[in-house]
Design a protein around this motif. Structure first.
Motif, PDB file in Angstrom:
ATOM      1  N   GLY B 173       0.796  -1.235   0.000  1.00  0.00           N
ATOM      2  CA  GLY B 173       0.000   0.000   0.000  1.00  0.00           C
ATOM      3  C   GLY B 173       0.811   1.258   0.000  1.00  0.00           C
ATOM      4  N   GLN B 174       0.093   2.353   0.086  1.00  0.00           N
ATOM      5  CA  GLN B 174       0.661   3.704   0.010  1.00  0.00           C
ATOM      6  C   GLN B 174       1.603   3.979   1.183  1.00  0.00           C
ATOM      7  OE1 GLN B 174      -1.072   6.828  -1.775  1.00  0.00           O
ATOM      8  NE2 GLN B 174      -1.062   5.244  -3.331  1.00  0.00           N
ATOM      9  N   THR B 175       2.532   4.876   0.927  1.00  0.00           N
ATOM     10  CA  THR B 175       3.389   5.356   2.000  1.00  0.00           C
ATOM     11  C   THR B 175       2.655   6.461   2.754  1.00  0.00           C
ATOM     12  OG1 THR B 175       5.295   4.919   0.609  1.00  0.00           O
ATOM     13  CG2 THR B 175       5.647   6.350   2.496  1.00  0.00           C
ATOM     14  N   THR B 176       2.650   6.372   4.064  1.00  0.00           N
ATOM     15  CA  THR B 176       2.004   7.438   4.832  1.00  0.00           C
ATOM     16  C   THR B 176       3.003   8.058   5.796  1.00  0.00           C
ATOM     17  OG1 THR B 176       1.277   5.822   6.457  1.00  0.00           O
ATOM     18  CG2 THR B 176      -0.315   6.434   4.760  1.00  0.00           C
ATOM     19  N   TRP B 188       5.163   2.173   5.322  1.00  0.00           N
ATOM     20  CA  TRP B 188       4.709   1.599   4.056  1.00  0.00           C
ATOM     21  C   TRP B 188       4.790   0.079   4.149  1.00  0.00           C
ATOM     22  CZ3 TRP B 188       9.530   3.586   4.858  1.00  0.00           C
ATOM     23  CH2 TRP B 188      10.635   2.804   4.486  1.00  0.00           C
TER      24      TRP B 188
END
Lengths: 176, 214
Positions: B173-176, B188
């Motif tokens: 998934g997305q890096t936050t 991530w």
């Protein structure tokens, strides 16, 4: 053991001078702040070794060494930090000059930029002697201590730096 | 090049060159660190199970960490368990720096650090040296988070240290980017692992490391 109050009265008054040197050498606000803070902690730890010496060149010598360590790392791994000098130059607001006409303010701002650019163009060993001598008003002996070089070298570097600056800034006094 | 010209040049520089001044924030940070350092020096050695390594890791952000850590340790008596994972990760990052227990295996060689985890974890964390990209590997450490042993990889950026915690995860998934008590926390998932990078380094640089590791 270091005495906190002595340290605050003897060393901290030179924080601006220390920051000015670091900022001119590394040309980045954040890096200069990190360097000065680290240098102050080192200075505090080794405050005992200062004894009767003069705290200003002593602190600035530590700052200078930190700067050169950083510059050396920067040479090995270039582009780690975006130097923000250019950005600051384009963003810097005109100085407040109540009563001064806009032309004079602009003139002053142009002169500042030209002088800053000329000093910045010098390599660090020449830039530092100019900053220490002209902006901080230090003696040859103090500069020699900070840069760990003989007084003769301070004088020859200063004279070479001045010759270079006279070339870049020639415009400013030939017009007078 | 005569003396007179020297004087005019001096005058020009003194009148016009920028004199950079230390910000009030820098002065405050220095005073705080000195006060903390001084307080730690006065403590008897036996009452001080950890040392202050802060002089080795200068930096405004690190000062924040020390203040947070010192308040927690001096007031609460021991590190407080934060109720969330970010708090737990930040706590681990700060403790690793304070307790001078940053690495179990100190090496910038990924081929030394990666095999070290064998037999200590039931998975093999990816280890890369990013020295050429400006993030030299400092080493690795075994840590304990959320009830499991995890790999902590330590990278350096200038004077700042970055802990990257890695453990298996099936997601992707997305890096936050988040933050906890002044620290930046980047998270991530990918390649069968989840990653949490914690540091006082600025967010942009932490994201650069994230991109390099992804």
């Amino acid at each position: 053991m270091a005495n906190e109050r002595d340290f605050e009265t003897l060393v901290l008054p030179h924080l601006h001078a220390a920051f000015n040197l670091a900022r001119w050498l590394v040309r980045d606000d954040h890096v200069a702040e990190d360097i000065v803070q680290d240098a102050c902690l080192k200075a505090y730890r080794y405050f005992g070794s200062l004894r009767e010496g003069d705290p200003r060149p002593w602190l600035m010598g530590i700052v200078r060494n930190n700067c050169y360590t950083w510059l050396e790392e920067e040479r090995l791994i270039p582009g780690r930090v975006e130097l923000d000098d250019e950005l600051i130059d384009t963003l810097s607001a005109p100085e407040h000059g109540q009563g001064m006409d806009p032309g004079a303010i602009l003139d002053r701002e142009r002169t500042r930029k030209a002088v800053d650019d000329a000093i910045r163009a010098l390599t660090p060993p020449f830039r530092e002697v100019v900053v220490l001598r002209e902006l901080e008003g230090l003696s040859y002996a103090e500069i020699a201590q900070i840069a760990s070089i003989p007084i003769g070298t301070v004088m020859s570097r200063l004279s070479r730096a001045r010759a270079e600056l006279k070339g870049t800034l020639a415009l400013f006094w030939r017009n007078k | 090049m005569n003396e007179e010209n020297d004087d005019e040049l001096s005058h020009l520089i003194r009148a016009h060159a920028t004199r950079h001044r230390a910000s009030p924030a820098l002065e405050a940070a220095v005073r705080t660190e000195i006060a903390l350092q001084s307080a730690s020096m006065r403590r008897p050695v036996s009452a001080s199970p950890w040392r202050w390594p802060i002089w080795r890791f200068g930096g405004v952000g690190f000062a924040c960490g020390i203040i947070v850590g010192a308040v927690v340790m001096l007031v609460a008596g021991q590190p407080r368990d934060a109720g969330n994972l970010e708090g737990e990760l930040t706590g681990s990052h700060v403790r690793a720096l304070m307790a001078n227990h940053l690495t179990d295996i100190a090496s910038s060689d990924q081929h030394t650090v990666k095999p070290w985890f064998q037999g200590k974890l039931d998975y093999s964390p990816p280890v890369q040296d990013l020295g050429m990209q400006g993030f030299p590997l400092v080493g690795g450490r075994l840590d304990y988070l959320s009830g499991r042993a995890v790999a902590a990889l330590v990278y350096r950026r200038h004077d700042h240290l970055i802990n990257v915690f890695v453990w298996p995860d099936s997601g992707d998934g997305q890096t936050t980017l988040g933050g906890h008590q002044g620290y930046n926390v980047l998270h991530w998932r990918g390649g069968g692992m989840q990653y949490w990078a914690v540091s006082d380094v600025n967010a942009a640089e932490l994201q650069t490391l994230g991109r390099l590791l992804r």
